[in-house]
Enzyme design. Structure first.
Site, PDB file in Angstrom:
ATOM      1  N   ASN A  87      28.533  26.287 -94.548  1.00  0.00           N
ATOM      2  CA  ASN A  87      28.654  25.044 -93.791  1.00  0.00           C
ATOM      3  C   ASN A  87      30.070  25.026 -93.216  1.00  0.00           C
ATOM      4  OD1 ASN A  87      28.870  22.444 -92.867  1.00  0.00           O
ATOM      5  ND2 ASN A  87      28.138  21.467 -94.749  1.00  0.00           N
ATOM      6  N   ARG A 101      24.453  26.068 -91.665  1.00  0.00           N
ATOM      7  CA  ARG A 101      24.174  24.714 -91.213  1.00  0.00           C
ATOM      8  C   ARG A 101      24.692  24.588 -89.784  1.00  0.00           C
ATOM      9  NH1 ARG A 101      27.424  19.268 -92.277  1.00  0.00           N
ATOM     10  NH2 ARG A 101      25.885  17.857 -91.409  1.00  0.00           N
ATOM     11  N   HIS A 131      21.571  14.679 -90.327  1.00  0.00           N
ATOM     12  CA  HIS A 131      21.219  14.711 -91.763  1.00  0.00           C
ATOM     13  C   HIS A 131      19.768  15.139 -91.965  1.00  0.00           C
ATOM     14  CE1 HIS A 131      24.387  11.308 -92.622  1.00  0.00           C
ATOM     15  NE2 HIS A 131      24.918  12.494 -92.850  1.00  0.00           N
ATOM     16  N   GLY A 166      25.975   8.444 -97.575  1.00  0.00           N
ATOM     17  CA  GLY A 166      27.169   9.172 -98.008  1.00  0.00           C
ATOM     18  C   GLY A 166      28.347   8.546 -97.293  1.00  0.00           C
ATOM     19  N   ASN A 167      29.336   9.356 -96.944  1.00  0.00           N
ATOM     20  CA  ASN A 167      30.408   8.825 -96.107  1.00  0.00           C
ATOM     21  C   ASN A 167      29.823   8.566 -94.717  1.00  0.00           C
ATOM     22  OD1 ASN A 167      32.971   7.935 -95.835  1.00  0.00           O
ATOM     23  ND2 ASN A 167      33.831   9.942 -95.363  1.00  0.00           N
ATOM     24  N   GLY A 168      29.071   9.550 -94.201  1.00  0.00           N
ATOM     25  CA  GLY A 168      28.179   9.286 -93.070  1.00  0.00           C
ATOM     26  C   GLY A 168      26.884   8.741 -93.655  1.00  0.00           C
ATOM     27  N   ARG A 179      32.598   4.911 -89.617  1.00  0.00           N
ATOM     28  CA  ARG A 179      31.930   4.679 -88.324  1.00  0.00           C
ATOM     29  C   ARG A 179      31.274   3.309 -88.301  1.00  0.00           C
ATOM     30  NH1 ARG A 179      28.882   9.914 -89.207  1.00  0.00           N
ATOM     31  NH2 ARG A 179      30.422  11.525 -88.785  1.00  0.00           N
ATOM     32  N   GLU A 186      21.240  19.674 -99.799  1.00  0.00           N
ATOM     33  CA  GLU A 186      21.108  20.278 -98.474  1.00  0.00           C
ATOM     34  C   GLU A 186      21.242  21.798 -98.537  1.00  0.00           C
ATOM     35  OE1 GLU A 186      23.805  16.995 -97.363  1.00  0.00           O
ATOM     36  OE2 GLU A 186      22.977  17.250 -95.356  1.00  0.00           O
TER      37      GLU A 186
HETATM   38  P1  ADP Z   1      29.568  13.049 -97.404  1.00  0.00           P
HETATM   39  O1  ADP Z   1      28.761  14.276 -97.789  1.00  0.00           O
HETATM   40  O2  ADP Z   1      28.986  12.251 -96.303  1.00  0.00           O
HETATM   41  O3  ADP Z   1      31.029  13.257 -97.288  1.00  0.00           O
HETATM   42  P2  ADP Z   1      28.786  12.054-100.033  1.00  0.00           P
HETATM   43  O4  ADP Z   1      27.315  12.074 -99.956  1.00  0.00           O
HETATM   44  O5  ADP Z   1      29.465  13.014-100.931  1.00  0.00           O
HETATM   45  O6  ADP Z   1      29.454  12.059 -98.603  1.00  0.00           O
HETATM   46  O7  ADP Z   1      29.222  10.565-100.447  1.00  0.00           O
HETATM   47  C1  ADP Z   1      30.572  10.228-100.550  1.00  0.00           C
HETATM   48  C2  ADP Z   1      30.683   8.769-100.884  1.00  0.00           C
HETATM   49  O8  ADP Z   1      29.914   8.481-102.075  1.00  0.00           O
HETATM   50  C3  ADP Z   1      32.098   8.356-101.256  1.00  0.00           C
HETATM   51  O9  ADP Z   1      32.757   7.875-100.120  1.00  0.00           O
HETATM   52  C4  ADP Z   1      31.897   7.233-102.248  1.00  0.00           C
HETATM   53  O10 ADP Z   1      32.009   5.999-101.581  1.00  0.00           O
HETATM   54  C5  ADP Z   1      30.468   7.353-102.700  1.00  0.00           C
HETATM   55  N1  ADP Z   1      30.364   7.493-104.163  1.00  0.00           N
HETATM   56  C6  ADP Z   1      30.468   8.603-104.894  1.00  0.00           C
HETATM   57  N2  ADP Z   1      30.326   8.319-106.208  1.00  0.00           N
HETATM   58  C7  ADP Z   1      30.137   6.990-106.287  1.00  0.00           C
HETATM   59  C8  ADP Z   1      29.932   6.063-107.365  1.00  0.00           C
HETATM   60  N3  ADP Z   1      29.899   6.477-108.625  1.00  0.00           N
HETATM   61  N4  ADP Z   1      29.768   4.774-107.053  1.00  0.00           N
HETATM   62  C9  ADP Z   1      29.801   4.348-105.781  1.00  0.00           C
HETATM   63  N5  ADP Z   1      29.981   5.157-104.734  1.00  0.00           N
HETATM   64  C10 ADP Z   1      30.147   6.451-104.979  1.00  0.00           C
END
Ligand code: ADP
Length: 409
Positions: free
Chosen positions: A13, A98, A187, A217-219, A248, A391
């Site tokens: 990725n 990816r 996604h 997630g963050n997205g 965003r 993924e």
């Molecule tokens: P991405 O792959 O989009 O970067 P992820 O799927 O890893 O993101 O998700 C990241 C987000 O998950 C973090 O910004 C955080 O807010 C949230 N997160 C992770 N663990 C926890 C938790 N225990 N409780 C609440 N939110 C969580």
């Protein structure tokens, strides 16, 4: 004489300044090694490599300049070789990449050749942040193992089944077609995997199940999946549309963009940065990590509370919208960092939706687990599921199915 069957897949990725990788053995879906290179091109590049192929092997970390993706992938190859997992191994069947944007052309995983690379390149204007890095990753991997199939797995592919009524924006058709403006969605690998796993959790075939998938997630994005087929999704031409995300804005009146340019003297690029990087949860309250936001709420922080409420309000609207799109819903599946871990988000998102057949079991919802699970009450008409996404596994499965379909017989 014994012949080695190639059953391993390296999943790459490649981001603009990072490469994440996993080496899997598809006989049992096991991970042999995982790692990441970050801050490529800086003085402080970092490679973190975790071998998982033998007991007691420790994570290794190196810091120091890694000039470009080629150097990064060579460093990864060296780390893998040190664990007896080198890229020259006859057990390596293929490399799965990816690729964020596959436009309308790539509806399935695709063996990469020059023509395919040229098409991915043609999509750079609609995915300027992602596709160039993906292309670099593919070219670099090809140079290292020119004989090996390189498979592109597209984030957009799962969404190409959307009907035109969901995919087209209501703008001038000629303008839209000339510039390939439409909803593509992202996604997709996660939505495909999670919708299928949700069906499995319900003990049903994907064809028999309608699911709303909430990838938070963050997205973040939502999708409506009817009988295993995506019929709508919340991200659009770019990943900016839809849910409130970490940084965003998600849905917004498009006139806000012209207004800011006319009234606040911002350039198009300024607005782009504002909406993609300085909006969403971070724009609303200064934090984009849901854990931190919950902590602040527990301390009575009103800005954090409002950011949470806006996030939930949008989520609820999408649940309602996709409920209407599907007509009948069997399950709502929460996934990704927030969806898998944040019980208060799940609780708030379905609160008050009993008339739609949604009711959480609050004790089950609070349980922390890495397993797929149902957190609704047994009486609820619609199951609420927490399904950890994977993924990399999905990319590896699609890669081996295309590159070496008989290797697992
Ligand atoms: P991405 O792959 O989009 O970067 P992820 O799927 O890893 O993101 O998700 C990241 C987000 O998950 C973090 O910004 C955080 O807010 C949230 N997160 C992770 N663990 C926890 C938790 N225990 N409780 C609440 N939110 C969580």
């Amino acid at each position: 004489m014994t012949t080695t069957t190639a059953t391993r897949v390296l999943v790459l990725n490649s981001g603009s300044s990072s490469v994440k990788y996993q080496l899997l053995d598809m006989r049992d879906d096991s991970r042999l090694a995982v790692g990441l290179v970050e801050r490529i091109g800086e003085e402080t590049s970092r490679l973190v490599h975790t071998p998982l192929n033998r007991e007691g092997a420790e994570q290794r970390e190196r810091t120091g300049p890694i000039a470009d993706h080629e150097a990064a992938l060579k460093a990864v190859a060296d780390e893998l070789a040190a664990d007896g997992l080198g890229l020259d191994s006859p057990e390596l069947a293929a490399i799965g990449h990816r690729v964020v944007h596959g436009g309308l052309r790539f509806t399935a995983p695709t063996v990469v050749d020059e023509e395919v690379l040229a098409e991915i390149e043609r999509l750079v204007p609609v995915a300027p942040l992602h596709n160039p890095a993906n292309i670099t990753g593919i070219r670099t991997a090809r140079a290292l193992r020119p004989d090996l199939p390189q498979i592109a797995v597209f984030d957009t592919a799962f969404h190409t089944t959307m009907p035109e009524s969901a995919a087209r924006y209501a703008i001038d058709t000629e303008v839209a077609d000339a510039h390939r403006i439409r909803r593509y969605g992202f996604h997709g690998t996660s939505h495909a995997y999670v919708s299928r796993e949700t069906a499995r959790l319900l003990g049903k075939a994907p064809e028999d199940v309608n699911v709303i998938v909430l990838h938070l997630g963050n997205g973040a994005s939502a999708s409506a999946v009817r009988g295993g087929v995506c019929v709508d999704t919340s991200m659009g031409l770019t990943p900016l549309e839809g849910l409130v995300m970490g940084t965003r804005s998600g849905d917004i009146d498009p006139a806000v963009a012209f207004h800011l340019q006319r009234v606040a003297g911002m350039s198009a690029d300024d607005v782009d940065v504002l909406l993609n990087k300085k909006s969403g949860l971070i724009g609303l309250c200064g934090d984009n990590d849901m854990r931190e936001i919950r902590r602040r709420i527990d301390e009575g922080d009103e800005r954090a509370q409002l950011a949470f409420d806006i996030y939930i309000h949008r989520l609820k609207k999408y649940i309602g919208a996709y409920y209407a799109v599907l007509g009948r819903v069997d399950a709502i599946a929460f996934t990704a960092g927030v969806g898998e871990n944040a019980a208060p988000v799940r609780q708030a998102a379905v609160a008050g939706l009993e008339e739609l057949g949604l009711a959480l079991d609050s004790e089950l919802n609070e349980v922390r687990s890495g397993e797929p699970r149902i957190v609704s009450t047994p009486y609820a008409r619609v199951a609420v599921a927490v399904v950890p996404t994977d993924e990399e596994l999905e990319i590896a499965r699609q890669t081996i199915a295309l590159a070496a379909p008989n290797s697992l017989d």
